[in-house]
Scaffold this motif. Sequence first.
Motif, PDB file in Angstrom:
ATOM      1  N   VAL A  20       0.879  -1.176   0.000  1.00 41.36           N
ATOM      2  CA  VAL A  20       0.000   0.000   0.000  1.00 41.36           C
ATOM      3  C   VAL A  20       0.912   1.220   0.000  1.00 41.36           C
ATOM      4  O   VAL A  20       1.838   1.300   0.814  1.00 41.36           O
ATOM      5  N   LEU A  21       0.675   2.152  -0.905  1.00 41.29           N
ATOM      6  CA  LEU A  21       1.480   3.377  -0.948  1.00 41.29           C
ATOM      7  C   LEU A  21       0.899   4.402   0.013  1.00 41.29           C
ATOM      8  O   LEU A  21      -0.290   4.349   0.332  1.00 41.29           O
ATOM      9  N   CYS A  22       1.722   5.338   0.459  1.00 42.48           N
ATOM     10  CA  CYS A  22       1.203   6.406   1.325  1.00 42.48           C
ATOM     11  C   CYS A  22       1.943   7.718   1.051  1.00 42.48           C
ATOM     12  O   CYS A  22       3.145   7.822   1.293  1.00 42.48           O
ATOM     13  N   GLU A  23       1.188   8.702   0.549  1.00 45.81           N
ATOM     14  CA  GLU A  23       1.741  10.045   0.322  1.00 45.81           C
ATOM     15  C   GLU A  23       1.705  10.804   1.647  1.00 45.81           C
ATOM     16  O   GLU A  23       0.656  10.882   2.289  1.00 45.81           O
ATOM     17  N   ARG A  24       2.849  11.368   2.057  1.00 45.50           N
ATOM     18  CA  ARG A  24       2.925  12.046   3.362  1.00 45.50           C
ATOM     19  C   ARG A  24       3.599  13.415   3.277  1.00 45.50           C
ATOM     20  O   ARG A  24       4.066  13.947   4.271  1.00 45.50           O
ATOM     21  N   GLY A  25       3.599  13.984   2.050  1.00 45.46           N
ATOM     22  CA  GLY A  25       4.186  15.313   1.902  1.00 45.46           C
ATOM     23  C   GLY A  25       5.643  15.226   1.491  1.00 45.46           C
ATOM     24  O   GLY A  25       6.355  14.301   1.881  1.00 45.46           O
ATOM     25  N   ILE A  26       6.046  16.184   0.689  1.00 41.65           N
ATOM     26  CA  ILE A  26       7.420  16.212   0.175  1.00 41.65           C
ATOM     27  C   ILE A  26       8.093  17.528   0.547  1.00 41.65           C
ATOM     28  O   ILE A  26       7.427  18.507   0.878  1.00 41.65           O
ATOM     29  N   ARG A  27       9.409  17.575   0.428  1.00 45.28           N
ATOM     30  CA  ARG A  27      10.187  18.761   0.774  1.00 45.28           C
ATOM     31  C   ARG A  27      10.161  19.760  -0.390  1.00 45.28           C
ATOM     32  O   ARG A  27      10.526  19.401  -1.513  1.00 45.28           O
ATOM     33  N   THR A  28       9.693  20.953  -0.125  1.00 45.68           N
ATOM     34  CA  THR A  28       9.726  22.015  -1.138  1.00 45.68           C
ATOM     35  C   THR A  28      10.233  23.295  -0.463  1.00 45.68           C
ATOM     36  O   THR A  28      10.560  23.274   0.726  1.00 45.68           O
ATOM     37  N   PHE A  29      10.226  24.408  -1.198  1.00 48.96           N
ATOM     38  CA  PHE A  29      10.674  25.669  -0.575  1.00 48.96           C
ATOM     39  C   PHE A  29       9.616  26.246   0.361  1.00 48.96           C
ATOM     40  O   PHE A  29       9.891  27.128   1.157  1.00 48.96           O
ATOM     41  N   ALA A  30       8.378  25.771   0.268  1.00 48.98           N
ATOM     42  CA  ALA A  30       7.302  26.330   1.098  1.00 48.98           C
ATOM     43  C   ALA A  30       7.573  26.005   2.564  1.00 48.98           C
ATOM     44  O   ALA A  30       7.903  24.872   2.897  1.00 48.98           O
ATOM     45  N   ASP A  31       7.448  27.024   3.410  1.00 50.33           N
ATOM     46  CA  ASP A  31       7.756  26.760   4.816  1.00 50.33           C
ATOM     47  C   ASP A  31       6.586  27.035   5.758  1.00 50.33           C
ATOM     48  O   ASP A  31       6.756  27.123   6.955  1.00 50.33           O
TER      49      ASP A  31
END
Length: 343
Positions: A233-244
């Motif tokens: 089962v895959l799970c998307e949990r957020g990725i690192r971007t410039f948004a803080d």
Amino acid sequence: MLILMAREASAAQVQAVLETLAAAGVKAHLQENPEAPSILAPHASQAPKADRLEALEGVARVVPITSPFKLASADVTAARTVVPVGKARIGGEDLTLVGGPCGVESRDQLFTVARYVAEAGVPLLRAGAFKPRTSPYAFQGLGQEALDLLAQARAEFGLGIVTEATEVETFDAVEAVADLIQIGARNMQNFALLRRAGRSAKPVLLKRGPSATLEEWLFAAEYVMSEGNRQVVLCERGIRTFADHARNTFDVSVIPAAKAITHLPILADPSHAAGRRDLVAPLARAAVAAGADGLLVETHCQPHKALSDGPQALLPSDFLRMVEDVRRIHALLAEARPTYVWF
Ligand code: PEP
Ligand code: MN
């Protein structure tokens, strides 16, 4: 390559194809599809040529798999994978909800949360026994003591247990208790751990690495699947971007994008994406609207006292409201889903 057997192919004919591949040193996976069996050979460079295989009795057709990942690709099966965990069927008709604290902190804390999670009709309880923390000085989890408490919570509340395996060394202990073994974001490319999970009889929840592309994530799933465990089962949990403004950036687009190319189910974890509780419910609603098969959400009876991830833990009342809202969205979408007629 994908070897499609004829509808009327006998078991002996299927076996003969498997033996031909084995003799060439090719690892193959038999798929029992409802229409006719098929044989998937993900790493087929040494396999006999397609025309030789097509000459074997019972073989209907040999199709090359052009996708770079093979076992996880939607090209290799018409059916979507459904992963049974406790009373839930992830990827089935129902929205699968998983709720619980970040980590097991005490019997009292775990049982208090498990009680309201179960009363809300949520089938799966999450809580870490081994915590992968950014700082080595932060709470690392209660280890075996936590696993014992999780087993007790399952017996008491009838909840399936989702908990993380962080290392090969402690995998066996986690595997003995978990109904769904989580591989955390930081470990998405820990290939030894992925291989070990691939040899487990328990299903695996594979979180997306904070900087992983969809393709890299599916290759990680492929590591698990190529060892024999197809229950991923895959799970998307957020990725690192410039948004803080949030701990991570929740990538809602990856949900439909993944569904377009893989048959694996996908959950969303709005808690680790948001990092702050006021954003969790809106992201949860967005994930369900985008087609997630379910949600993994952190909730705590006393978030201000939590030993990890307190700022993103939903209060019990907010958790219950979120559960109601996402169920309504899911039901609305199921109702509104048109039946397509293809010409
Ligand atoms: C968790 O689920 O508590 C966790 C550590 O998640 P992630 O691996 O997504 O950071
Ligand atoms: Mn957490």
